[in-house]
Design an enzyme around this catalytic site. Sequence first.
Site, PDB file in Angstrom:
ATOM      1  N   ARG A  46       0.823  -1.217   0.000  1.00 56.22           N
ATOM      2  CA  ARG A  46       0.000   0.000   0.000  1.00 56.22           C
ATOM      3  C   ARG A  46       0.856   1.266   0.000  1.00 56.22           C
ATOM      4  O   ARG A  46       0.541   2.246  -0.669  1.00 56.22           O
ATOM      5  CB  ARG A  46      -0.916   0.007   1.241  1.00 56.22           C
ATOM      6  CG  ARG A  46      -2.026  -1.030   1.201  1.00 56.22           C
ATOM      7  CD  ARG A  46      -3.008  -0.665   0.086  1.00 56.22           C
ATOM      8  NE  ARG A  46      -4.091  -1.606  -0.017  1.00 56.22           N
ATOM      9  CZ  ARG A  46      -5.289  -1.436   0.534  1.00 56.22           C
ATOM     10  NH1 ARG A  46      -5.533  -0.386   1.279  1.00 56.22           N
ATOM     11  NH2 ARG A  46      -6.235  -2.321   0.335  1.00 56.22           N
ATOM     12  N   ASP A 151     -16.314  11.598   7.759  1.00 57.40           N
ATOM     13  CA  ASP A 151     -15.230  10.669   7.436  1.00 57.40           C
ATOM     14  C   ASP A 151     -13.920  11.436   7.567  1.00 57.40           C
ATOM     15  O   ASP A 151     -13.887  12.656   7.388  1.00 57.40           O
ATOM     16  CB  ASP A 151     -15.384  10.108   6.015  1.00 57.40           C
ATOM     17  CG  ASP A 151     -14.596   8.826   5.818  1.00 57.40           C
ATOM     18  OD1 ASP A 151     -15.185   7.736   5.912  1.00 57.40           O
ATOM     19  OD2 ASP A 151     -13.363   8.906   5.598  1.00 57.40           O
TER      20      ASP A 151
HETATM   21  C1  LIG Z   1     -14.877   0.445   4.767  1.00 56.29           C
HETATM   22  S1  LIG Z   1     -15.361   2.137   4.876  1.00 56.29           S
HETATM   23  C2  LIG Z   1     -16.939   1.963   5.676  1.00 56.29           C
HETATM   24  C3  LIG Z   1     -18.021   2.799   5.014  1.00 56.29           C
HETATM   25  C4  LIG Z   1     -19.432   2.569   5.565  1.00 56.29           C
HETATM   26  N1  LIG Z   1     -19.510   2.869   6.973  1.00 56.29           N
HETATM   27  C5  LIG Z   1     -19.903   1.159   5.284  1.00 56.29           C
HETATM   28  O1  LIG Z   1     -19.915   0.329   6.192  1.00 56.29           O
HETATM   29  O2  LIG Z   1     -20.217   0.863   4.130  1.00 56.29           O
HETATM   30  C6  LIG Z   1     -14.301   2.703   6.223  1.00 56.29           C
HETATM   31  C7  LIG Z   1     -14.220   4.231   6.305  1.00 56.29           C
HETATM   32  O3  LIG Z   1     -13.656   4.576   7.584  1.00 56.29           O
HETATM   33  C8  LIG Z   1     -12.902   5.753   7.421  1.00 56.29           C
HETATM   34  N2  LIG Z   1     -11.972   5.888   8.564  1.00 56.29           N
HETATM   35  C9  LIG Z   1     -10.905   5.113   8.868  1.00 56.29           C
HETATM   36  N3  LIG Z   1     -10.303   5.575   9.983  1.00 56.29           N
HETATM   37  C10 LIG Z   1     -11.022   6.659  10.391  1.00 56.29           C
HETATM   38  C11 LIG Z   1     -10.892   7.580  11.468  1.00 56.29           C
HETATM   39  N4  LIG Z   1      -9.881   7.499  12.359  1.00 56.29           N
HETATM   40  N5  LIG Z   1     -11.824   8.552  11.596  1.00 56.29           N
HETATM   41  C12 LIG Z   1     -12.836   8.657  10.705  1.00 56.29           C
HETATM   42  N6  LIG Z   1     -13.000   7.831   9.646  1.00 56.29           N
HETATM   43  C13 LIG Z   1     -12.094   6.843   9.492  1.00 56.29           C
HETATM   44  C14 LIG Z   1     -12.193   5.532   6.084  1.00 56.29           C
HETATM   45  O4  LIG Z   1     -11.768   6.765   5.511  1.00 56.29           O
HETATM   46  C15 LIG Z   1     -13.297   4.832   5.258  1.00 56.29           C
HETATM   47  O5  LIG Z   1     -14.016   5.747   4.463  1.00 56.29           O
END
Ligand SMILES: C[S@@+](CC[C@H](N)C(=O)[O-])C[C@H]1O[C@@H](n2cnc3c(N)ncnc32)[C@H](O)[C@@H]1O
Length: 289
Positions: A46, A151
């Site tokens: 990555r 996000d």
């Molecule tokens: C797999 S997606 C999940 C999207 C949605 N909640 C779903 O379940 O379909 C994970 C998201 O978490 C966000 N994320 C990861 N770490 C984070 C943090 N510390 N604070 C806020 N968002 C975070 C990432 O940017 C990503 O968009």
Amino acid sequence: MITTAPASGSGEFRFTDDDFRSLAQLAHAEFGLALAESKKPLVYSRIARRLRARNITDFTSYMALLKSPGEAEERLELISALTTNVTSFFREKHHFDTLRKELVPQFEKQPRVRIWSAGCSSGQEAFSIAMTLSDTLSETSLRNARILATDIDPAMIRKASAARYAREDLTTIPADMQKNGTRSCAEDPASFEIATPVQRMVTFGELNLIEAWPFKGPFDAIFCRNVAIYFDHQTQHRLWSRFTGLLRQGGLLFIGHSERVAGPALESLQSAGVTTYRKTVAPRPDPAR
Ligand SMILES: C[S@@+](CC[C@H](N)C(=O)[O-])C[C@H]1O[C@@H](n2cnc3c(N)ncnc32)[C@H](O)[C@@H]1O
């Protein structure tokens, strides 16, 4: 979650154990991410993309870059590289059925409805909540319903705010909600857009969940699905407690299919279905806040 990668020693860049540990420490301190040693080859794959993008030839220089004050954007690129933004409309559909059955009847009796999609990625989760409410609530209740969607990734918040998606993403939206909640896109026949009344229910913003939150709630429901999976147990426990503190009595917390609530928050939550928890009693204060 993280795709396969070449073994770190045989790759294009030198990636020592110290490099990995230093990167893991930074990802934990800034974003709460837990990167186990076993993830080293995957992390390599990555992060190698970021080195290429920045024309950097070794990980040690990349670490120095990440720590410099003017590189906040690169730190966000780092979290984008280490996590996935995969999402879809009505993902884990049973949560939207629960929202409809368990909370909507109560919403009709409330002066306002507030729901938080925490870790909303490109917005499909928040718009699925908004379409569910539009489909079920009376016009009066709908006027007082708001969804906050946050996000950490600014690129995802930009995409969510544009409210435009590829036509193939329509398939998971139930037909009646497609009709009322979306519209075709005049400029691009390969895309569709979220209908204006549904868009207006949602406010998007950037927020790192492990930092301070600029709002107090209370929320009727919080969706935080497939986000905490990246965090270590301590960070997860603290997050569950903070969410519980912001839920109203009887409010619901929805989490991802491979996640479980554990730690002190469980004193104030009871199971309300698959990966769904209901707030029961006032939570203990969080000593870390
Ligand atoms: C797999 S997606 C999940 C999207 C949605 N909640 C779903 O379940 O379909 C994970 C998201 O978490 C966000 N994320 C990861 N770490 C984070 C943090 N510390 N604070 C806020 N968002 C975070 C990432 O940017 C990503 O968009």
